[in-house]
Design an enzyme around this catalytic site. Structure first.
Site, PDB file in Angstrom:
ATOM      1  N   CYS A  79       5.740  -0.188   7.519  1.00  0.00           N
ATOM      2  CA  CYS A  79       5.371   0.997   6.260  1.00  0.00           C
ATOM      3  C   CYS A  79       6.744   1.321   5.574  1.00  0.00           C
ATOM      4  CB  CYS A  79       5.081   2.411   7.222  1.00  0.00           C
ATOM      5  SG  CYS A  79       4.558   3.697   6.313  1.00  0.00           S
ATOM      6  N   LEU A  80       6.374   1.582   4.079  1.00  0.00           N
ATOM      7  CA  LEU A  80       7.494   2.137   3.369  1.00  0.00           C
ATOM      8  C   LEU A  80       8.392   3.303   3.717  1.00  0.00           C
ATOM      9  CD1 LEU A  80       6.329   1.111  -0.349  1.00  0.00           C
ATOM     10  CD2 LEU A  80       7.743  -0.056   1.130  1.00  0.00           C
ATOM     11  N   GLY A 106       0.937  -1.307  -0.008  1.00  0.00           N
ATOM     12  CA  GLY A 106      -0.033  -0.140  -0.103  1.00  0.00           C
ATOM     13  C   GLY A 106       0.876   1.162   0.102  1.00  0.00           C
ATOM     14  N   GLN A 160       3.104  10.170   1.243  1.00  0.00           N
ATOM     15  CA  GLN A 160       4.401   9.278   1.009  1.00  0.00           C
ATOM     16  C   GLN A 160       5.205   9.451  -0.211  1.00  0.00           C
ATOM     17  OE1 GLN A 160       2.480   5.255   1.921  1.00  0.00           O
ATOM     18  NE2 GLN A 160       4.416   5.109   3.138  1.00  0.00           N
ATOM     19  N   HIS A 183      -2.810   7.549   6.473  1.00  0.00           N
ATOM     20  CA  HIS A 183      -1.724   8.586   5.989  1.00  0.00           C
ATOM     21  C   HIS A 183      -2.370   9.708   5.562  1.00  0.00           C
ATOM     22  CE1 HIS A 183       2.021   6.373   6.109  1.00  0.00           C
ATOM     23  NE2 HIS A 183       1.706   5.301   5.496  1.00  0.00           N
ATOM     24  N   HIS A 230      -4.606   1.619   7.056  1.00  0.00           N
ATOM     25  CA  HIS A 230      -3.179   2.312   7.111  1.00  0.00           C
ATOM     26  C   HIS A 230      -3.312   3.355   6.362  1.00  0.00           C
ATOM     27  CE1 HIS A 230       1.231   1.503   7.629  1.00  0.00           C
ATOM     28  NE2 HIS A 230       1.191   2.279   6.730  1.00  0.00           N
ATOM     29  N   GLU A 231      -3.490   3.010   4.877  1.00  0.00           N
ATOM     30  CA  GLU A 231      -3.272   4.156   3.993  1.00  0.00           C
ATOM     31  C   GLU A 231      -4.163   5.429   4.215  1.00  0.00           C
ATOM     32  OE1 GLU A 231      -0.517   3.793   2.481  1.00  0.00           O
ATOM     33  OE2 GLU A 231      -0.383   1.684   2.970  1.00  0.00           O
TER      34      GLU A 231
HETATM   35 CO    CO Z   1       2.343   3.386   5.536  1.00  0.00          CO
END
Ligand code: CO
Length: 173
Positions: free
Chosen positions: A94-95, A46, A51, A140, A136-137
């Site tokens: 998370c990236l 995701g 991000q 963000h 989660h996204e």
């Molecule tokens: Co994340």
């Protein structure tokens, strides 16, 4: 298509609230394509606009991590309309927060309303992994990171790692 730079913990863009998308143009489609490519290259499941430094309410999700093209979805202006009372505790990563994994409690199922890249309404009933990634996204998009939500017992474990990431970002600028 081109890859976008993934912003790392400590970058202020990750803490800003993203703005609603109102133009469903070629630029939006380019963004979604780039985000999907970046997510796949980084082996994520995701990715949200902030991000990659874009303050727009756009997320891409692919719980197959690139193995099944039918699993790839892009949601524009996603909103959680319903969430289950039943929750579960699962490790997340998370990236934007490399090297940090910790358990987060979230509803096991959600109902989400969004638009696609043409501005058409879409409704998704998500469970388990898909529900978790979508939540989660969407967080963000509101400047919320999973590390804000980790269970108390794990906070001490991740704190030093987060501090280190913040220092790395600061020293780059
Ligand atoms: Co994340």
């Amino acid at each position: 298509m081109s890859l976008r730079e993934v912003r790392i913990y400590g970058d202020p863009v990750l803490r800003r609230k993203a703005k609603k998308v109102t133009k469903f143009d070629g630029k939006l489609k380019d963004l979604v394509r780039d985000m999907a490519e970046t997510m796949h290259v980084e082996r994520g499941i995701g990715l949200a606009g902030p991000q990659v430094g874009v303050q727009r309410r756009v997320i891409v999700v692919d719980v197959s991590a690139g193995k099944d093209p039918s699993q790839l979805m892009a949601l524009v202006n996603p909103k959680i309309k319903w969430k289950s009372n039943k929750t579960c505790l699962i490790e997340e990563g998370c990236l934007s927060i490399p090297g940090v994994d910790a358990a987060v409690e979230r509803p096991i199922a959600v109902e989400v309303e969004a638009q696609d890249t043409d501005g058409e309404d879409v409704k998704i009933n998500a469970r388990e992994m898909l529900a978790r990634v979508i939540q989660h996204e969407i967080d963000h998009l509101d400047g919320i990171l999973f590390t804000d939500k980790v269970v108390d017992g794990e906070k001490n474990k991740i704190e030093p790692k987060l501090k280190k990431l913040t220092q790395t970002v600061t020293s780059k600028t």
